[in-house]
Design a protein around this motif. Sequence first.
Motif, PDB file in Angstrom:
ATOM      1  N   ARG A   1      -8.311   8.934  -3.490  1.00 56.18           N
ATOM      2  CA  ARG A   1      -8.033   8.968  -2.060  1.00 56.18           C
ATOM      3  C   ARG A   1      -7.989  10.328  -1.114  1.00 56.18           C
ATOM      4  O   ARG A   1      -8.568  10.356   0.035  1.00 56.18           O
ATOM      5  N   TYR A   2      -7.413  11.083  -1.389  1.00 55.66           N
ATOM      6  CA  TYR A   2      -7.146  12.463  -1.051  1.00 55.66           C
ATOM      7  C   TYR A   2      -8.326  13.305  -1.575  1.00 55.66           C
ATOM      8  O   TYR A   2      -9.116  12.857  -2.645  1.00 55.66           O
ATOM      9  N   THR A   3      -8.401  14.592  -1.165  1.00 53.86           N
ATOM     10  CA  THR A   3      -9.613  15.618  -1.792  1.00 53.86           C
ATOM     11  C   THR A   3      -9.238  15.657  -3.358  1.00 53.86           C
ATOM     12  O   THR A   3      -8.092  15.876  -3.710  1.00 53.86           O
TER      13      THR A   3
ATOM     14  N   GLN B   1       0.681  -1.229  -0.098  1.00 50.48           N
ATOM     15  CA  GLN B   1       0.145   0.023   0.041  1.00 50.48           C
ATOM     16  C   GLN B   1       0.898   1.261   0.040  1.00 50.48           C
ATOM     17  O   GLN B   1       0.550   2.427   0.413  1.00 50.48           O
ATOM     18  N   GLY B   2       2.006   1.224  -0.473  1.00 52.30           N
ATOM     19  CA  GLY B   2       2.922   2.359  -0.651  1.00 52.30           C
ATOM     20  C   GLY B   2       3.686   2.449   0.546  1.00 52.30           C
ATOM     21  O   GLY B   2       4.717   3.403   0.593  1.00 52.30           O
ATOM     22  N   GLY B   3       3.825   1.853   1.679  1.00 56.79           N
ATOM     23  CA  GLY B   3       4.409   1.878   2.949  1.00 56.79           C
ATOM     24  C   GLY B   3       5.735   0.910   2.939  1.00 56.79           C
ATOM     25  O   GLY B   3       6.034   0.325   2.028  1.00 56.79           O
ATOM     26  N   PRO B   4       6.315   1.061   4.062  1.00 57.09           N
ATOM     27  CA  PRO B   4       6.062   1.981   5.088  1.00 57.09           C
ATOM     28  C   PRO B   4       6.301   3.361   5.014  1.00 57.09           C
ATOM     29  O   PRO B   4       7.078   3.877   4.312  1.00 57.09           O
ATOM     30  N   GLY B   5       5.236   4.343   5.274  1.00 56.93           N
ATOM     31  CA  GLY B   5       5.258   5.674   4.966  1.00 56.93           C
ATOM     32  C   GLY B   5       5.058   5.859   3.584  1.00 56.93           C
ATOM     33  O   GLY B   5       3.998   5.363   2.996  1.00 56.93           O
TER      34      GLY B   5
ATOM     35  N   THR C   1       7.605   3.006  -0.406  1.00 56.88           N
ATOM     36  CA  THR C   1       7.250   1.944  -1.721  1.00 56.88           C
ATOM     37  C   THR C   1       6.405   2.606  -2.618  1.00 56.88           C
ATOM     38  O   THR C   1       5.743   1.964  -3.659  1.00 56.88           O
ATOM     39  N   SER C   2       5.650   3.898  -2.484  1.00 61.54           N
ATOM     40  CA  SER C   2       4.774   4.455  -3.290  1.00 61.54           C
ATOM     41  C   SER C   2       5.462   4.732  -4.663  1.00 61.54           C
ATOM     42  O   SER C   2       6.727   5.104  -4.647  1.00 61.54           O
ATOM     43  N   THR C   3       4.662   4.539  -5.755  1.00 58.30           N
ATOM     44  CA  THR C   3       5.206   4.989  -6.971  1.00 58.30           C
ATOM     45  C   THR C   3       4.239   5.924  -7.636  1.00 58.30           C
ATOM     46  O   THR C   3       3.230   6.557  -7.108  1.00 58.30           O
ATOM     47  N   ILE C   4       4.890   6.491  -8.922  1.00 60.93           N
ATOM     48  CA  ILE C   4       4.115   7.711  -9.260  1.00 60.93           C
ATOM     49  C   ILE C   4       2.562   7.431  -9.665  1.00 60.93           C
ATOM     50  O   ILE C   4       1.704   7.985  -9.677  1.00 60.93           O
ATOM     51  N   SER C   5       2.260   6.128 -10.334  1.00 58.05           N
ATOM     52  CA  SER C   5       0.931   5.925 -10.521  1.00 58.05           C
ATOM     53  C   SER C   5       0.028   5.674  -9.281  1.00 58.05           C
ATOM     54  O   SER C   5      -1.129   5.857  -9.362  1.00 58.05           O
ATOM     55  N   GLN C   6       0.584   5.186  -8.336  1.00 56.17           N
ATOM     56  CA  GLN C   6       0.003   4.985  -6.817  1.00 56.17           C
ATOM     57  C   GLN C   6      -0.364   6.478  -6.386  1.00 56.17           C
ATOM     58  O   GLN C   6      -1.489   6.744  -5.859  1.00 56.17           O
ATOM     59  N   TYR C   7       0.535   7.352  -6.795  1.00 58.94           N
ATOM     60  CA  TYR C   7       0.438   8.800  -6.480  1.00 58.94           C
ATOM     61  C   TYR C   7      -0.908   9.480  -7.022  1.00 58.94           C
ATOM     62  O   TYR C   7      -1.593  10.123  -6.400  1.00 58.94           O
ATOM     63  N   ILE C   8      -0.788   9.133  -8.413  1.00 59.74           N
ATOM     64  CA  ILE C   8      -2.035   9.633  -9.201  1.00 59.74           C
ATOM     65  C   ILE C   8      -3.410   9.187  -8.736  1.00 59.74           C
ATOM     66  O   ILE C   8      -4.137   9.890  -8.761  1.00 59.74           O
ATOM     67  N   TYR C   9      -3.321   7.653  -8.383  1.00 60.54           N
ATOM     68  CA  TYR C   9      -4.641   7.256  -7.587  1.00 60.54           C
ATOM     69  C   TYR C   9      -5.033   7.872  -6.574  1.00 60.54           C
ATOM     70  O   TYR C   9      -6.382   8.158  -6.569  1.00 60.54           O
TER      71      TYR C   9
ATOM     72  N   PHE D   1      -7.779  16.591  -9.892  1.00 62.13           N
ATOM     73  CA  PHE D   1      -7.809  15.953 -11.063  1.00 62.13           C
ATOM     74  C   PHE D   1      -6.930  16.808 -11.839  1.00 62.13           C
ATOM     75  O   PHE D   1      -5.917  16.021 -12.803  1.00 62.13           O
ATOM     76  N   GLY D   2      -6.858  17.754 -11.684  1.00 64.59           N
ATOM     77  CA  GLY D   2      -5.708  19.016 -12.738  1.00 64.59           C
ATOM     78  C   GLY D   2      -4.419  18.487 -12.313  1.00 64.59           C
ATOM     79  O   GLY D   2      -3.607  18.074 -13.129  1.00 64.59           O
ATOM     80  N   TYR D   3      -4.012  18.307 -11.247  1.00 63.13           N
ATOM     81  CA  TYR D   3      -2.832  18.038 -10.678  1.00 63.13           C
ATOM     82  C   TYR D   3      -2.407  16.524 -10.863  1.00 63.13           C
ATOM     83  O   TYR D   3      -1.286  16.412 -11.218  1.00 63.13           O
ATOM     84  N   ALA D   4      -3.225  15.646 -10.959  1.00 59.14           N
ATOM     85  CA  ALA D   4      -3.237  14.375 -11.202  1.00 59.14           C
ATOM     86  C   ALA D   4      -2.791  14.046 -12.488  1.00 59.14           C
ATOM     87  O   ALA D   4      -2.293  13.390 -13.089  1.00 59.14           O
ATOM     88  N   SER D   5      -3.513  14.907 -13.525  1.00 55.70           N
ATOM     89  CA  SER D   5      -3.204  14.919 -14.941  1.00 55.70           C
ATOM     90  C   SER D   5      -1.676  15.311 -15.262  1.00 55.70           C
ATOM     91  O   SER D   5      -1.164  14.813 -16.100  1.00 55.70           O
ATOM     92  N   ALA D   6      -1.253  16.342 -14.267  1.00 51.08           N
ATOM     93  CA  ALA D   6       0.186  16.842 -14.506  1.00 51.08           C
ATOM     94  C   ALA D   6       1.082  15.914 -13.960  1.00 51.08           C
ATOM     95  O   ALA D   6       1.957  15.634 -14.891  1.00 51.08           O
ATOM     96  N   VAL D   7       0.778  15.076 -13.107  1.00 52.04           N
ATOM     97  CA  VAL D   7       1.805  14.010 -12.804  1.00 52.04           C
ATOM     98  C   VAL D   7       1.881  12.946 -13.708  1.00 52.04           C
ATOM     99  O   VAL D   7       2.468  12.372 -14.124  1.00 52.04           O
TER     100      VAL D   7
END
Length: 293
Positions: A259-261, A239-243, A246-254, A264-270
């Motif tokens: 998961r966060y507020t 799940q990207g942990g610990p902390g 192991t988080s990846t760029i695609s997981q951050y986009i998700y 979509f604009g920033y997710a598209s930039a990522v």
Amino acid sequence: MKNKLFYKKGVITGWLFIAIPTLLIFFFSFYPMIQAFLLSLQSGSGTGLTFSGLANYRRLFSDQTFLTATKNTLIFLGFQVPVMVLLAMFFSVQLNQKTLKLKGLFRTIIFLPAVTSLVAYSMVFKSLFATNGVVNALLVRLSIVSEPIAFFSSPFWAKVIIILAITWRWTGYNMIFFLSALQNIDPAIYEAARIDGASPTKQFFKITVPLLKPVILFSAVTSTIGTLQLFDEPMNLTQGGPGNATSTISQYIYNLSFRYTPDFGYASAVSYAIVVMVIFFSMIQFKIGGEDK
């Protein structure tokens, strides 16, 4: 006259065959890409999006979570892709030996991880590397470690498990491409090399590797693209942990989208950051591979 009408009819039919898949590709591939780029130029959440220009792209360089995810992704890329390509080549050469028995069985065993359910093998990996799992029990029994290792709680070992999982899953898949290429090499080339006194090692480096160069390049490029888009293993194993170890760029986009507020604009930039990296690394690999034409 009839021939002319028949020719025109054939041309129209041909254009129709081309037009239909072209339109489908445009609407399902290029149109979403254009819309995603336009979305990356906007900020806000929900329906309250406003044009912000390149603000989202400037934000990338100061976003520590994004930088960490990028660092993790590049670590996975740097270790996993070379190891996987080398293993795929090694297995393909071994399984292409004419004297080897049960080749079909061995090929199936090595290829099976590529078609294994992601959820199923994630559960197996979690069980194997658990604090009271088989791996720890074996390490303690062999006196390699004095106490069980908390694999999923350690940033280093969590990364190692992700790399092992990806390598295990995709080595067999890439092996098939190498095996197909090996079977298309004329055996007479190796026969001539043996007559000239070339050892098996020399044959491998002087004949096999150069002739496999297009497949090595293909495997490296496709594996790089896949690793830069890595999502499944970190999401299911750690799940990207610990902390955020192991988080990846695609997981951050998700996370940015669901998961966060929602942003979509920033997710598209990522997501376009991944596009830039894919182009960059592919160009380097094509240049190194001598395919710059």
